[in-house]
Design a protein around this motif. Structure first.
Motif, PDB file in Angstrom:
ATOM      1  N   TYR A  35      47.878 113.041  61.738  1.00 25.50           N
ATOM      2  CA  TYR A  35      48.082 112.704  63.147  1.00 25.50           C
ATOM      3  C   TYR A  35      47.349 113.742  63.984  1.00 25.50           C
ATOM      4  O   TYR A  35      47.554 114.939  63.824  1.00 25.50           O
ATOM      5  CB  TYR A  35      49.571 112.660  63.482  1.00 25.50           C
ATOM      6  CG  TYR A  35      50.209 111.457  62.840  1.00 25.50           C
ATOM      7  CD1 TYR A  35      50.219 110.231  63.481  1.00 25.50           C
ATOM      8  CD2 TYR A  35      50.764 111.539  61.555  1.00 25.50           C
ATOM      9  CE1 TYR A  35      50.774 109.113  62.875  1.00 25.50           C
ATOM     10  CE2 TYR A  35      51.320 110.425  60.944  1.00 25.50           C
ATOM     11  CZ  TYR A  35      51.317 109.210  61.606  1.00 25.50           C
ATOM     12  OH  TYR A  35      51.860 108.106  61.005  1.00 25.50           O
ATOM     13  N   ARG A  36      46.494 113.282  64.854  1.00 31.32           N
ATOM     14  CA  ARG A  36      45.644 114.189  65.609  1.00 31.32           C
ATOM     15  C   ARG A  36      45.649 113.706  67.059  1.00 31.32           C
ATOM     16  O   ARG A  36      44.702 113.067  67.527  1.00 31.32           O
ATOM     17  CB  ARG A  36      44.240 114.146  64.982  1.00 31.32           C
ATOM     18  CG  ARG A  36      43.300 115.289  65.371  1.00 31.32           C
ATOM     19  CD  ARG A  36      42.577 114.896  66.603  1.00 31.32           C
ATOM     20  NE  ARG A  36      41.520 115.813  67.014  1.00 31.32           N
ATOM     21  CZ  ARG A  36      41.278 116.079  68.290  1.00 31.32           C
ATOM     22  NH1 ARG A  36      42.032 115.547  69.231  1.00 31.32           N
ATOM     23  NH2 ARG A  36      40.285 116.859  68.603  1.00 31.32           N
ATOM     24  N   PRO A  37      46.759 113.972  67.771  1.00 30.05           N
ATOM     25  CA  PRO A  37      46.847 113.510  69.165  1.00 30.05           C
ATOM     26  C   PRO A  37      45.837 114.229  70.039  1.00 30.05           C
ATOM     27  O   PRO A  37      45.357 115.299  69.675  1.00 30.05           O
ATOM     28  CB  PRO A  37      48.281 113.872  69.564  1.00 30.05           C
ATOM     29  CG  PRO A  37      48.716 114.900  68.596  1.00 30.05           C
ATOM     30  CD  PRO A  37      47.964 114.682  67.338  1.00 30.05           C
ATOM     31  N   PRO A  38      45.512 113.672  71.201  1.00 24.58           N
ATOM     32  CA  PRO A  38      44.538 114.312  72.092  1.00 24.58           C
ATOM     33  C   PRO A  38      45.051 115.652  72.593  1.00 24.58           C
ATOM     34  O   PRO A  38      46.245 115.832  72.802  1.00 24.58           O
ATOM     35  CB  PRO A  38      44.392 113.316  73.254  1.00 24.58           C
ATOM     36  CG  PRO A  38      45.470 112.322  73.093  1.00 24.58           C
ATOM     37  CD  PRO A  38      45.974 112.378  71.712  1.00 24.58           C
ATOM     38  N   SER A  39      44.138 116.589  72.777  1.00 28.16           N
ATOM     39  CA  SER A  39      44.532 117.865  73.388  1.00 28.16           C
ATOM     40  C   SER A  39      44.358 117.739  74.902  1.00 28.16           C
ATOM     41  O   SER A  39      43.776 116.772  75.388  1.00 28.16           O
ATOM     42  CB  SER A  39      43.658 118.985  72.843  1.00 28.16           C
ATOM     43  OG  SER A  39      42.315 118.746  73.206  1.00 28.16           O
ATOM     44  N   ASP A  40      44.857 118.723  75.636  1.00 27.82           N
ATOM     45  CA  ASP A  40      44.874 118.636  77.097  1.00 27.82           C
ATOM     46  C   ASP A  40      43.476 118.526  77.695  1.00 27.82           C
ATOM     47  O   ASP A  40      43.292 117.944  78.759  1.00 27.82           O
ATOM     48  CB  ASP A  40      45.581 119.862  77.692  1.00 27.82           C
ATOM     49  CG  ASP A  40      47.069 119.803  77.398  1.00 27.82           C
ATOM     50  OD1 ASP A  40      47.545 118.680  77.111  1.00 27.82           O
ATOM     51  OD2 ASP A  40      47.730 120.852  77.426  1.00 27.82           O
ATOM     52  N   ASP A  41      42.484 119.128  77.020  1.00 21.91           N
ATOM     53  CA  ASP A  41      41.157 119.139  77.625  1.00 21.91           C
ATOM     54  C   ASP A  41      40.305 117.933  77.203  1.00 21.91           C
ATOM     55  O   ASP A  41      39.125 117.866  77.514  1.00 21.91           O
ATOM     56  CB  ASP A  41      40.429 120.452  77.291  1.00 21.91           C
ATOM     57  CG  ASP A  41      40.281 120.645  75.792  1.00 21.91           C
ATOM     58  OD1 ASP A  41      40.981 119.914  75.039  1.00 21.91           O
ATOM     59  OD2 ASP A  41      39.495 121.499  75.375  1.00 21.91           O
ATOM     60  N   GLU A  42      40.915 117.004  76.484  1.00 26.19           N
ATOM     61  CA  GLU A  42      40.152 115.808  76.118  1.00 26.19           C
ATOM     62  C   GLU A  42      40.377 114.732  77.168  1.00 26.19           C
ATOM     63  O   GLU A  42      41.469 114.173  77.277  1.00 26.19           O
ATOM     64  CB  GLU A  42      40.540 115.341  74.718  1.00 26.19           C
ATOM     65  CG  GLU A  42      39.839 116.200  73.668  1.00 26.19           C
ATOM     66  CD  GLU A  42      40.417 116.028  72.275  1.00 26.19           C
ATOM     67  OE1 GLU A  42      39.695 116.329  71.319  1.00 26.19           O
ATOM     68  OE2 GLU A  42      41.566 115.600  72.144  1.00 26.19           O
TER      69      GLU A  42
END
Length: 684
Positions: A202-209
């Motif tokens: 699971y690789r959710p988006p990070s804040d800067d994406e």
DNA sequence: GTTAGGGTT
């Protein structure tokens, strides 16, 4: 396990040892012998699709009547038939044949018949108990298309009336218990798949994406850092998202990487690129076409943002929505399974695990998402009784059923629950009821030849290609087909171009001229095949094409009865259209009418994507609407007054159709609407 | 200023 007494398997039929299903042959044969219906659950690679028909054949079935095997897609029906024929050492058609629309490779000797599920449904018309078959195998039942749900309900009713019939429901391991319960606790035989393990990360988006394209490109980048090889399949909701992601990935300038878009509208040649591995790692950016329809070989990594465009029909407005939604767990698992077929794989889900857990288990079956007019028409036409009584695995809601009835009434196909003559004729045409209605309109207006051409293409994807890189050139090439004021007539121009080329040119030359003019050759052929099929059916119905070419007015009058609830009146303030049932829409930019919107239009379809768009549009003379609308028109009257000159009471009449004012302030004699009031006005 | 994918008597 031993075979039950009385069951034998011909030793001439061999089952490949490497297929998991081969370990279950005896169990399956016993199950088929003992039970009228069984459910076979198994994942990709188990060999069910090819071996189940062979087991039935080895048992001696398919001799008096056939073994029928359905597939959701034409390409699968024909390719699996070829494969099984080969495994039985016979030429296609001898023992194993197939039938799909436009192609029939069945001989009298064929014991096994592969076909699309639509073909089997159509056979109910002429063979209501399906006596042509002693065995039916419904494959890919978990896909839950309209056709499959229709067949499941039909078979549930058929089984008590055909005690000799054997039915196998073949499905991925999804909702198996529901199938079993639906068929009175039918036994389930589970067959393992043959796949390699797939890790899920699971690789959710990070804040800067910032957006999806960024997220996807970063993930592809991270995979590259871990492993410079191994092909990657990325699922995206649509063409635009594919384009944006491709742009982002190319900005990362990854070494030895080829980015390949894949969606259904691409030409066959462009699609083929994903099947040939070249130098470098491939990153395939695909829509849902890669989830079920196309299998890309050798995928090691799947990147799944968990999104798809889902078609949902809005019962209130009659509008189709194609909005991006979170996919179900079942769909996410299916995507995961697109790697790990030849070696172990990794699936990156671009969201939280908690998100996965809380998603709905399954995608709604199609019957819960589409307009039901066509379903109801078909059921009436096949004499299957009321839709309310039909044993659907998931019965559609009553509101949707009522809307389906209303649409059929709008088309004049249904009156008081009974099919009218129009309805009977629509039932014979392999088209959406609205498109069928256009054809009947074509006869009424002496525009049959033209309208058959138009209705045939409206059920297909647009045969005009518009590749991203060369949009201007494509638009330029398509300009010669444009017709001011009517996208429908534009199709007639395109047809004339094709017919002319068809007469003069070889197949290779035709493909070239299509390519040069940004036309999709396969879709042009499909258009022609459907057209010819409809012409044949109309000949059977004794419909004659017009001797004279029809005028624009005749053509558009003919189309109108199929499109009554898809009309619009221009709203200059909003620069949009007021549509039926309080909708507002704009003309899609691909239409020749988009720049100069006329006062009234009719549209072949209204689809909500980024906005509510009318696609394939023509200028409409509102004077036609009152006649075409008939009893759907609503009248109201204002200002009744005695008029000396005429010697009677007059009033202002307003006529509306689906809430749109089609007649304003028409002076009418009021007596027939309100006799007592008129008498009173006369006396005073 | 631009729509996911299938299927038919």
């Amino acid at each position: 396990m031993d075979l039950r007494p009385g069951v034998s398997l011909s030793t001439r039929v061999r089952f490949p040892e490497e297929l998991p299903i081969t370990a279950h042959v005896v169990e399956l044969a016993n199950g088929i012998d003992e039970h009228q219906i069984i459910i076979v659950a198994g994942e990709t690679g188990s060999g069910k699709t090819t071996q189940l028909p062979k087991i039935c054949f080895a048992m001696g079935r398919g001799t008096q009547a056939r073994i029928g095997c359905t597939q959701p897609r034409r390409i699968a029906a024909s390719s699996v038939a070829a494969r099984v024929a080969h495994e039985l050492d016979s030429a296609l058609g001898d023992v194993v044949g197939y039938q799909v629309r436009f192609t029939d490779k069945i001989k009298a000797t064929s014991s096994v018949k592969f076909m699309t599920d639509g073909i089997l449904l159509a056979e109910i018309q002429s063979d209501p108990l399906l006596r042509a078959y002693d065995t039916l195998i419904i494959d890919e039942a978990h896909e839950r298309s309209l056709n499959i749900d229709f067949l499941l309900g039909f078979l549930k009713r058929l089984l008590p009336r055909r005690r000799d019939l054997r039915v196998i429901i073949s499905s991925a391991t999804l909702e198996i218990e529901r199938f079993a319960t639906f068929f009175n606790n039918a036994p389930v035989i589970q067959v393992s798949g043959r796949t390699y393990p797939v890790d899920v990360l699971y690789r959710p988006p990070s804040d800067d994406e910032a957006d999806l394209a960024d997220l996807v490109a970063n993930t592809v980048n991270e995979i590259t850092e871990l492993d410079p090889r191994g092909d990657i399949l990325v699922f995206l909701p649509g063409e635009r998202e594919i384009r944006e992601a491709a742009g982002e990935i190319e900005q990362r300038a990854l070494p030895h990487t080829v980015v390949l878009p894949l969606y259904s509208r691409l030409s066959a040649a462009e699609q083929q690129r994903v099947f040939h591995s070249g130098p470098g790692r491939r990153v395939v950016l695909a829509t849902n076409v890669a989830e079920t329809s196309l299998t890309i070989p050798g995928i090691v990594y799947v990147v799944d943002p968990g999104l798809a465009r889902i078609n949902r029909y809005d019962v209130r407005t009659g509008v189709s929505q194609l909005l991006v939604e979170d996919i179900s767990r079942a769909s996410a698992d299916q995507r995961k399974g697109r790697c790990g077929r030849v070696q172990s794989g990794v699936c990156f889900r671009l969201y939280e695990e908690q998100d996965y857990v809380t998603r709905p288990a399954h995608t709604d079956p199609e019957i819960k998402r589409v307009g039901l007019a066509g379903v109801i028409l078909r059921m009436k036409s096949l004499r299957l009784g009321d839709i309310e009584e039909f044993p659907f695995l998931d019965p559609p809601p009553q509101r949707a059923i009522n809307e389906g009835y209303r649409t059929l009434e709008e088309l004049g196909a249904l009156e008081e629950g009974q099919l009218t003559q129009i309805g009977e004729q629509l039932g014979r045409l392999p088209l959406d009821p609205r498109l069928g209605r256009m054809i009947l309109g074509g006869r009424e207006e002496n525009a049959l030849r033209e309208v058959v051409i138009i209705a045939s293409v409206l059920g297909l994807q647009d045969p005009r290609d518009r590749p991203q890189a060369v949009q201007q050139k494509a638009d330029e090439a398509h300009r010669k087909f444009r017709e001011e004021g009517s996208d429908f007539v534009a199709y007639l121009k395109l047809w004339a171009f094709w017919q002319d080329a068809r007469k003069r040119l070889s197949r290779r030359q035709l493909q070239k001229i299509c390519h040069d003019n940004f036309l999709n050759y396969n879709r042009m052929r499909e258009w022609e095949e459907i057209h010819d099929q409809i012409v044949r059916i109309l000949k059977d119905l004794n419909f004659k094409p017009g001797a004279q070419p029809a005028s624009g007015e005749q053509i558009h009058r003919a189309l109108l009865p199929g499109l009554l609830s898809k009309i619009g009146m221009y709203n200059p303030e909003g620069r949009n259209y007021f549509g039926a049932r309080q909708t507002r829409f704009v003309i899609h930019p691909s239409s020749s009418l988009a720049r100069k919107p006329p006062a009234w239009v009719m549209a072949a379809e209204l689809v909500e994507t980024s906005q509510l768009f009318a696609r394939t549009v023509a200028k409409l003379d509102p004077a036609w609407l009152e006649h075409a609308g008939g009893s759907l028109c609503r009248r109201s009257h204002a200002d009744p007054h005695w008029e000396q000159k005429q010697g009677q009471v007059m009033a202002k009449e307003q006529v509306t159709l689906y809430g749109l004012p089609i007649v304003k302030d028409r002076s009418v004699a009021y007596a027939r609407y309100n006799q007592p009031l008129c008498r009173e006005l006369f006396l005073t």
